[in-house]
Design a protein around this motif. Structure first.
Motif, PDB file in Angstrom:
ATOM      1  N   VAL A 101       0.701  -1.477  -0.046  1.00  0.00           N
ATOM      2  CA  VAL A 101       0.224  -0.124  -0.119  1.00  0.00           C
ATOM      3  C   VAL A 101       1.041   0.877  -0.022  1.00  0.00           C
ATOM      4  O   VAL A 101       0.636   2.012  -0.450  1.00  0.00           O
ATOM      5  N   GLY A 102       2.357   0.722   1.061  1.00  0.00           N
ATOM      6  CA  GLY A 102       2.700   2.619   0.843  1.00  0.00           C
ATOM      7  C   GLY A 102       3.509   2.404  -0.576  1.00  0.00           C
ATOM      8  O   GLY A 102       3.808   3.852  -0.973  1.00  0.00           O
ATOM      9  N   ALA A 103       3.830   1.390  -0.923  1.00  0.00           N
ATOM     10  CA  ALA A 103       4.386   1.463  -2.422  1.00  0.00           C
ATOM     11  C   ALA A 103       3.860   1.897  -3.395  1.00  0.00           C
ATOM     12  O   ALA A 103       4.095   2.927  -4.392  1.00  0.00           O
ATOM     13  N   VAL A 104       2.265   1.680  -3.294  1.00  0.00           N
ATOM     14  CA  VAL A 104       1.373   1.685  -4.162  1.00  0.00           C
ATOM     15  C   VAL A 104       1.025   3.891  -4.066  1.00  0.00           C
ATOM     16  O   VAL A 104       1.674   4.200  -4.974  1.00  0.00           O
ATOM     17  N   ALA A 105       0.872   4.693  -2.589  1.00  0.00           N
ATOM     18  CA  ALA A 105       0.843   5.737  -2.796  1.00  0.00           C
ATOM     19  C   ALA A 105       1.517   6.602  -3.049  1.00  0.00           C
ATOM     20  O   ALA A 105       2.038   7.768  -3.688  1.00  0.00           O
ATOM     21  N   LEU A 106       3.690   5.557  -2.989  1.00  0.00           N
ATOM     22  CA  LEU A 106       4.571   6.964  -3.131  1.00  0.00           C
ATOM     23  C   LEU A 106       4.358   6.109  -4.898  1.00  0.00           C
ATOM     24  O   LEU A 106       4.848   7.729  -5.602  1.00  0.00           O
ATOM     25  N   LEU A 107       3.850   5.350  -5.660  1.00  0.00           N
ATOM     26  CA  LEU A 107       3.950   5.498  -6.696  1.00  0.00           C
ATOM     27  C   LEU A 107       3.514   6.562  -7.580  1.00  0.00           C
ATOM     28  O   LEU A 107       3.381   7.362  -8.680  1.00  0.00           O
ATOM     29  N   LEU A 108       2.032   6.715  -6.917  1.00  0.00           N
ATOM     30  CA  LEU A 108       0.616   7.767  -7.024  1.00  0.00           C
ATOM     31  C   LEU A 108       1.684   8.465  -7.060  1.00  0.00           C
ATOM     32  O   LEU A 108       1.589   9.791  -8.072  1.00  0.00           O
ATOM     33  N   LEU A 109       1.856   9.358  -5.768  1.00  0.00           N
ATOM     34  CA  LEU A 109       2.623  11.017  -5.770  1.00  0.00           C
ATOM     35  C   LEU A 109       3.979  10.699  -6.833  1.00  0.00           C
ATOM     36  O   LEU A 109       4.144  12.144  -7.511  1.00  0.00           O
ATOM     37  N   TRP A 110       4.535  10.026  -7.105  1.00  0.00           N
ATOM     38  CA  TRP A 110       5.415  10.620  -8.714  1.00  0.00           C
ATOM     39  C   TRP A 110       4.926  10.587  -9.171  1.00  0.00           C
ATOM     40  O   TRP A 110       4.790  11.291 -10.207  1.00  0.00           O
TER      41      TRP A 110
END
Length: 121
Positions: A101-110
């Motif tokens: 979930v954190g990795a997906v959130a970070l991907l969306l942020l980028w």
């Protein structure tokens, strides 16, 4: 996590759970709790580096929108959840869920940041 890990390592040496020479050439001989805490600390220095860079870029470019800030807090919450699981029951599936979930959130942020820069939003 850094200080907790250090305290666990000092306690292991003081309690003679291992001899200091046992870890002179590697980390594999630390007791499980010290290893668990050290691994949790190490995990906080991997994926979050991409987050730190992105936040600095967003601040300097003025591209930290409300959506960006919400996603950033989601990422922070998932890192806290990941660390909590890691240093307690260490259920790998739960830990993986928090990480994902954190990795997906970070991907969306980028992606959001890139879209704002490239499209001038």
């Amino acid at each position: 996590l850094l200080f907790w890990s250090g305290a666990a390592r000092i306690a292991a040496v003081r309690n003679k759970d291992l001899h200091i020479g046992d870890i002179a050439l590697g980390q594999s001989n630390w007791p499980p709790k010290a290893t668990q805490l050290n691994n949790a600390f190490g995990n906080q220095l991997e994926l979050p580096v991409l987050f730190y860079v992105l936040v600095i870029l967003a601040i300097f470019t003025g591209k930290a929108s409300l959506v960006f800030v919400v996603l950033a807090w989601v990422f922070v919450a998932t890192r806290l959840g990941h660390a909590a699981v890691h240093v307690t029951h260490n259920n790998v599936l739960r830990r993986f869920w928090w990480y994902t979930v954190g990795a997906v959130a970070l991907l969306l942020l980028w992606l959001l940041f890139a879209a704002q820069i490239l499209l001038g939003l």
